[in-house]
Design a protein around this motif. Structure first.
Motif, PDB file in Angstrom:
ATOM      1  N   VAL A 133       0.837  -1.208   0.000  1.00  0.00           N
ATOM      2  CA  VAL A 133       0.000   0.000   0.000  1.00  0.00           C
ATOM      3  C   VAL A 133       0.868   1.252   0.000  1.00  0.00           C
ATOM      4  O   VAL A 133       0.608   2.197  -0.750  1.00  0.00           O
ATOM      5  CB  VAL A 133      -0.982  -0.009   1.196  1.00  0.00           C
ATOM      6  N   LEU A 134       1.918   1.271   0.813  1.00  0.00           N
ATOM      7  CA  LEU A 134       2.808   2.437   0.846  1.00  0.00           C
ATOM      8  C   LEU A 134       3.493   2.653  -0.495  1.00  0.00           C
ATOM      9  O   LEU A 134       3.579   3.790  -0.990  1.00  0.00           O
ATOM     10  CB  LEU A 134       3.834   2.285   1.970  1.00  0.00           C
ATOM     11  N   ALA A 135       3.991   1.576  -1.109  1.00  0.00           N
ATOM     12  CA  ALA A 135       4.653   1.695  -2.413  1.00  0.00           C
ATOM     13  C   ALA A 135       3.646   2.102  -3.486  1.00  0.00           C
ATOM     14  O   ALA A 135       3.950   2.926  -4.360  1.00  0.00           O
ATOM     15  CB  ALA A 135       5.326   0.377  -2.782  1.00  0.00           C
ATOM     16  N   TYR A 136       2.446   1.541  -3.440  1.00  0.00           N
ATOM     17  CA  TYR A 136       1.406   1.884  -4.418  1.00  0.00           C
ATOM     18  C   TYR A 136       1.040   3.365  -4.302  1.00  0.00           C
ATOM     19  O   TYR A 136       0.929   4.062  -5.320  1.00  0.00           O
ATOM     20  CB  TYR A 136       0.177   1.004  -4.189  1.00  0.00           C
ATOM     21  N   ASP A 137       0.869   3.839  -3.076  1.00  0.00           N
ATOM     22  CA  ASP A 137       0.526   5.249  -2.865  1.00  0.00           C
ATOM     23  C   ASP A 137       1.628   6.172  -3.377  1.00  0.00           C
ATOM     24  O   ASP A 137       1.362   7.242  -3.914  1.00  0.00           O
ATOM     25  CB  ASP A 137       0.275   5.536  -1.387  1.00  0.00           C
ATOM     26  N   GLU A 138       2.867   5.744  -3.218  1.00  0.00           N
ATOM     27  CA  GLU A 138       4.011   6.569  -3.615  1.00  0.00           C
ATOM     28  C   GLU A 138       4.181   6.651  -5.129  1.00  0.00           C
ATOM     29  O   GLU A 138       4.488   7.701  -5.677  1.00  0.00           O
ATOM     30  CB  GLU A 138       5.282   5.998  -2.990  1.00  0.00           C
ATOM     31  N   HIS A 139       3.978   5.517  -5.830  1.00  0.00           N
ATOM     32  CA  HIS A 139       4.356   5.451  -7.241  1.00  0.00           C
ATOM     33  C   HIS A 139       3.206   5.247  -8.218  1.00  0.00           C
ATOM     34  O   HIS A 139       3.273   5.733  -9.341  1.00  0.00           O
ATOM     35  CB  HIS A 139       5.367   4.319  -7.455  1.00  0.00           C
ATOM     36  N   ASP A 140       2.188   4.504  -7.835  1.00  0.00           N
ATOM     37  CA  ASP A 140       1.174   4.080  -8.806  1.00  0.00           C
ATOM     38  C   ASP A 140      -0.192   4.728  -8.641  1.00  0.00           C
ATOM     39  O   ASP A 140      -1.009   4.639  -9.554  1.00  0.00           O
ATOM     40  CB  ASP A 140       0.977   2.558  -8.724  1.00  0.00           C
ATOM     41  N   ALA A 141      -0.446   5.302  -7.498  1.00  0.00           N
ATOM     42  CA  ALA A 141      -1.802   5.799  -7.230  1.00  0.00           C
ATOM     43  C   ALA A 141      -2.154   6.950  -8.162  1.00  0.00           C
ATOM     44  O   ALA A 141      -1.416   7.913  -8.286  1.00  0.00           O
ATOM     45  CB  ALA A 141      -1.927   6.233  -5.782  1.00  0.00           C
ATOM     46  N   LYS A 142      -3.273   6.791  -8.825  1.00  0.00           N
ATOM     47  CA  LYS A 142      -3.836   7.850  -9.658  1.00  0.00           C
ATOM     48  C   LYS A 142      -5.311   7.519  -9.864  1.00  0.00           C
ATOM     49  O   LYS A 142      -5.695   6.353  -9.759  1.00  0.00           O
ATOM     50  CB  LYS A 142      -3.102   7.964 -10.990  1.00  0.00           C
ATOM     51  N   PRO A 143      -6.122   8.496 -10.141  1.00  0.00           N
ATOM     52  CA  PRO A 143      -7.543   8.204 -10.334  1.00  0.00           C
ATOM     53  C   PRO A 143      -7.751   7.275 -11.534  1.00  0.00           C
ATOM     54  O   PRO A 143      -7.043   7.374 -12.544  1.00  0.00           O
ATOM     55  CB  PRO A 143      -8.159   9.573 -10.618  1.00  0.00           C
ATOM     56  N   TYR A 144      -8.677   6.345 -11.388  1.00  0.00           N
ATOM     57  CA  TYR A 144      -9.030   5.489 -12.506  1.00  0.00           C
ATOM     58  C   TYR A 144      -9.941   6.271 -13.440  1.00  0.00           C
ATOM     59  O   TYR A 144     -10.819   7.005 -13.009  1.00  0.00           O
ATOM     60  CB  TYR A 144      -9.765   4.234 -12.018  1.00  0.00           C
ATOM     61  N   ARG A 145      -9.731   6.104 -14.717  1.00  0.00           N
ATOM     62  CA  ARG A 145     -10.592   6.753 -15.708  1.00  0.00           C
ATOM     63  C   ARG A 145     -11.457   5.661 -16.337  1.00  0.00           C
ATOM     64  O   ARG A 145     -10.955   4.800 -17.054  1.00  0.00           O
ATOM     65  CB  ARG A 145      -9.742   7.432 -16.777  1.00  0.00           C
ATOM     66  N   TRP A 146     -12.728   5.689 -16.045  1.00  0.00           N
ATOM     67  CA  TRP A 146     -13.646   4.680 -16.528  1.00  0.00           C
ATOM     68  C   TRP A 146     -14.182   5.120 -17.877  1.00  0.00           C
ATOM     69  O   TRP A 146     -14.783   6.189 -17.993  1.00  0.00           O
ATOM     70  CB  TRP A 146     -14.783   4.496 -15.530  1.00  0.00           C
ATOM     71  N   ILE A 147     -13.975   4.307 -18.919  1.00  0.00           N
ATOM     72  CA  ILE A 147     -14.396   4.716 -20.256  1.00  0.00           C
ATOM     73  C   ILE A 147     -15.525   3.866 -20.812  1.00  0.00           C
ATOM     74  O   ILE A 147     -16.095   4.196 -21.837  1.00  0.00           O
ATOM     75  CB  ILE A 147     -13.203   4.727 -21.241  1.00  0.00           C
ATOM     76  N   TYR A 148     -15.857   2.753 -20.152  1.00  0.00           N
ATOM     77  CA  TYR A 148     -16.939   1.908 -20.634  1.00  0.00           C
ATOM     78  C   TYR A 148     -18.269   2.605 -20.379  1.00  0.00           C
ATOM     79  O   TYR A 148     -18.560   3.051 -19.293  1.00  0.00           O
ATOM     80  CB  TYR A 148     -16.891   0.549 -19.928  1.00  0.00           C
ATOM     81  N   ASP A 149     -19.105   2.693 -21.394  1.00  0.00           N
ATOM     82  CA  ASP A 149     -20.349   3.450 -21.280  1.00  0.00           C
ATOM     83  C   ASP A 149     -21.579   2.585 -20.976  1.00  0.00           C
ATOM     84  O   ASP A 149     -22.685   3.088 -20.899  1.00  0.00           O
ATOM     85  CB  ASP A 149     -20.601   4.247 -22.563  1.00  0.00           C
ATOM     86  N   GLY A 150     -21.378   1.287 -20.800  1.00  0.00           N
ATOM     87  CA  GLY A 150     -22.505   0.423 -20.465  1.00  0.00           C
ATOM     88  C   GLY A 150     -23.182  -0.226 -21.665  1.00  0.00           C
ATOM     89  O   GLY A 150     -24.081  -1.035 -21.495  1.00  0.00           O
ATOM     90  N   SER A 151     -22.760   0.125 -22.873  1.00  0.00           N
ATOM     91  CA  SER A 151     -23.364  -0.494 -24.051  1.00  0.00           C
ATOM     92  C   SER A 151     -22.921  -1.950 -24.156  1.00  0.00           C
ATOM     93  O   SER A 151     -21.845  -2.309 -23.693  1.00  0.00           O
ATOM     94  CB  SER A 151     -22.979   0.277 -25.318  1.00  0.00           C
ATOM     95  N   PRO A 152     -23.754  -2.813 -24.741  1.00  0.00           N
ATOM     96  CA  PRO A 152     -23.398  -4.231 -24.839  1.00  0.00           C
ATOM     97  C   PRO A 152     -22.096  -4.432 -25.611  1.00  0.00           C
ATOM     98  O   PRO A 152     -21.825  -3.748 -26.608  1.00  0.00           O
ATOM     99  CB  PRO A 152     -24.568  -4.843 -25.604  1.00  0.00           C
ATOM    100  N   LEU A 153     -21.278  -5.352 -25.115  1.00  0.00           N
ATOM    101  CA  LEU A 153     -20.013  -5.654 -25.785  1.00  0.00           C
ATOM    102  C   LEU A 153     -20.271  -6.666 -26.896  1.00  0.00           C
ATOM    103  O   LEU A 153     -21.157  -7.519 -26.798  1.00  0.00           O
ATOM    104  CB  LEU A 153     -19.012  -6.228 -24.778  1.00  0.00           C
ATOM    105  N   LYS A 154     -19.506  -6.582 -27.964  1.00  0.00           N
ATOM    106  CA  LYS A 154     -19.655  -7.500 -29.086  1.00  0.00           C
ATOM    107  C   LYS A 154     -18.484  -8.457 -29.109  1.00  0.00           C
ATOM    108  O   LYS A 154     -17.341  -8.056 -28.940  1.00  0.00           O
ATOM    109  CB  LYS A 154     -19.705  -6.717 -30.383  1.00  0.00           C
ATOM    110  N   ALA A 155     -18.781  -9.731 -29.335  1.00  0.00           N
ATOM    111  CA  ALA A 155     -17.727 -10.743 -29.450  1.00  0.00           C
ATOM    112  C   ALA A 155     -17.023 -10.583 -30.790  1.00  0.00           C
ATOM    113  O   ALA A 155     -17.663 -10.322 -31.812  1.00  0.00           O
ATOM    114  CB  ALA A 155     -18.311 -12.132 -29.321  1.00  0.00           C
ATOM    115  N   ALA A 156     -15.737 -10.738 -30.784  1.00  0.00           N
ATOM    116  CA  ALA A 156     -14.957 -10.582 -32.032  1.00  0.00           C
ATOM    117  C   ALA A 156     -15.040 -11.833 -32.876  1.00  0.00           C
ATOM    118  O   ALA A 156     -15.277 -12.898 -32.480  1.00  0.00           O
ATOM    119  CB  ALA A 156     -13.508 -10.277 -31.716  1.00  0.00           C
TER     120      ALA A 156
END
Length: 62
Positions: free
Chosen positions: A39-62
């Motif tokens: 947790v201390l290392a994560y807070d120091e180096h990796d912590a940043k707000p998550y940016r959620w980009i999924y809008d809830g629309s149904p996903l399509k299989a490739a």
């Protein structure tokens, strides 16, 4: 019904993937110390707000 994960869900997912999944801990105290260190290392180096980009629309299989 699907719900959007919040930052706590995403943090615990990161903790699980990076530390807990492959970790071997001899005692509960060792596990607690490893989590504190993570947790201390994560807070120091990796912590940043998550940016959620999924809008809830149904996903399509490739």
């Amino acid at each position: 019904m699907w719900r959007r994960p919040n930052q706590v869900d995403l943090f615990f997912s990161t903790l699980t993937r990076r530390l807990l999944r492959r970790g071997q801990f001899a005692s509960r105290d060792e596990l607690a110390a490893a989590i504190d260190t993570f947790v201390l290392a994560y807070d120091e180096h990796d912590a940043k707000p998550y940016r959620w980009i999924y809008d809830g629309s149904p996903l399509k299989a490739a």
